[in-house]
Design an enzyme around this catalytic site. Structure first.
Site, PDB file in Angstrom:
ATOM      1  N   LYS A  53      91.697 -13.407  65.900  1.00 47.84           N
ATOM      2  CA  LYS A  53      92.435 -13.450  64.632  1.00 47.84           C
ATOM      3  C   LYS A  53      91.667 -12.684  63.547  1.00 47.84           C
ATOM      4  CE  LYS A  53      94.772 -17.678  65.955  1.00 47.84           C
ATOM      5  NZ  LYS A  53      94.804 -19.146  65.994  1.00 47.84           N
ATOM      6  N   GLN A  97      92.009 -24.055  63.022  1.00 46.29           N
ATOM      7  CA  GLN A  97      92.210 -23.868  64.461  1.00 46.29           C
ATOM      8  C   GLN A  97      92.338 -25.229  65.149  1.00 46.29           C
ATOM      9  OE1 GLN A  97      92.576 -20.817  66.056  1.00 46.29           O
ATOM     10  NE2 GLN A  97      93.053 -22.048  67.856  1.00 46.29           N
ATOM     11  N   ASP A 120     100.242 -21.075  59.535  1.00 43.58           N
ATOM     12  CA  ASP A 120     100.613 -21.544  60.878  1.00 43.58           C
ATOM     13  C   ASP A 120     102.009 -22.161  60.876  1.00 43.58           C
ATOM     14  OD1 ASP A 120      98.896 -20.993  62.968  1.00 43.58           O
ATOM     15  OD2 ASP A 120      97.536 -22.654  62.528  1.00 43.58           O
TER      16      ASP A 120
END
Ligand code: NDP
Length: 284
Positions: A53, A97, A120
């Protein structure tokens, strides 16, 4: 025999588009998006996702910052870092994460991220917005699947889409997105009876369960579009999906490979969400 849906190729096109737009915005305004990432613990898969990422964020011209915490970090530690990122106007997107260590309340962490920075798309407000059709930051993997269907001109309206798996990050949101595109959607899960009878009715079959080679050719209608979300590592270290690709390849019209199908799209959509969040915060 299937056509391969090349997620690597489509994700490159999307990242190029983001890179160009980011460069244009920078030239015109002197501003650029910034992605903040928090990772807790040393899980090798999570570390590798975070590295990718960061790498792709840099490649499209974003700033990024990563906070790496030990797996002994307290919930309060994590929430404090999120709060700092929430308050920082230079931060456009925040990603924690997952999964988090068991002693951390994952929902509380997700809910603490400022909605407008939740790239997200997991915040309860965004989940609700998605289900009532608002223009939210959509969860990246489902959004990536929709981009793939669009890119390959695969019709969705009026088709029967069967989703195997009902997780909050893949199964439920992809079902919402397909419904929005007027598919007739069936969601199945581990308690579903006569699963193969249902999957054999699917024009579009999304498999997101985390079981290597689970979906076999006898579960697939000839000519179906099969999207394999699964990422599983065999004992030999090879990456395989949830679909028995050799068998299904002969029967399906389209199939996403693993690796190189849905996976690269997830990161591309994270970058797209970060740019969208940045533009909303900077110019709305
Ligand atoms: P979860 O473990 O959260 O959910 C799995 C789902 O599969 C559950 O709903 C479960 O049902 C269902 N399931 C399990 N076994 C069966 C079965 N035998 N028959 C029918 N349904 C079953 O997984 P995720 O959604 O997080 O991930 C799924 C897979 O996708 C994993 O391999 C993951 O690594 C991968 N993934 C890939 C991404 C990418 O970028 N390509 C991104 C995210 C995930 P129940 O609810 O009843 O338990």
């Amino acid at each position: 025999m299937s056509k391969v849906i090349d997620g690597k190729h489509v994700s490159t096109i999307i990242r190029e588009r983001i890179k160009k737009e980011t460069a244009d915005i920078l030239a015109n305004t002197g501003k650029k998006p910034m992605l903040a990432v928090i990772i807790v613990g040393e899980d090798p898969a999570s570390l590798s996702y975070v590295r990718s990422k960061k790498k792709f964020a840099a490649e499209v011209g974003f700033d990024s910052e990563t906070i790496q915490l030990p797996d002994t970090a307290t919930e309060a530690d994590i929430l404090a870092h999120i709060d700092t990122f929430n308050q920082n106007p230079a931060v456009s997107g925040i990603l924690v994460q997952l999964p988090l260590p068991k002693h951390i309340d994952e929902q509380k962490v997700i809910s603490t991220i400022a909605v407008e920075k939740d790239v997200d798309g997991f915040h309860p407000e965004q989940v609700g917005g998605l289900s009532i059709g608002l223009n939210t930051l959509e969860p990246c993997t489902p959004a990536g699947i929709i981009e793939l269907l669009h890119h390959y001109d695969i019709p969705v309206s009026g088709k029967h889409a069967v989703v195997i798996g009902r997780s909050n990050i893949v199964g439920k949101p992809i079902a919402s997105l397909l419904l929005r595109l007027n598919a007739t959607v069936t969601i199945t899960h581990s308690r579903t009876a006569h699963l193969a009878d249902i999957t054999r009715q699917a024009d579009i079959l999304i498999v997101a369960i985390g079981k290597p080679h689970f979906l076999t050719a006898d579960m697939v209608k000839t000519g179906a579009v099969v999207i394999d979300v699964g990422i599983n590592r065999t004992e030999g270290g090879k990456l395989v999906g949830d679909v028995d690709d050799e068998g299904v390849f002969e029967k399906a019209a389209y199939l996403t490979p693993v690796p190189g199908g849905v996976g690269p799209m997830t990161i591309a959509m994270l970058l797209a969400n970060t740019l969208k969040a940045f533009k909303r915060q900077s110019f709305a």
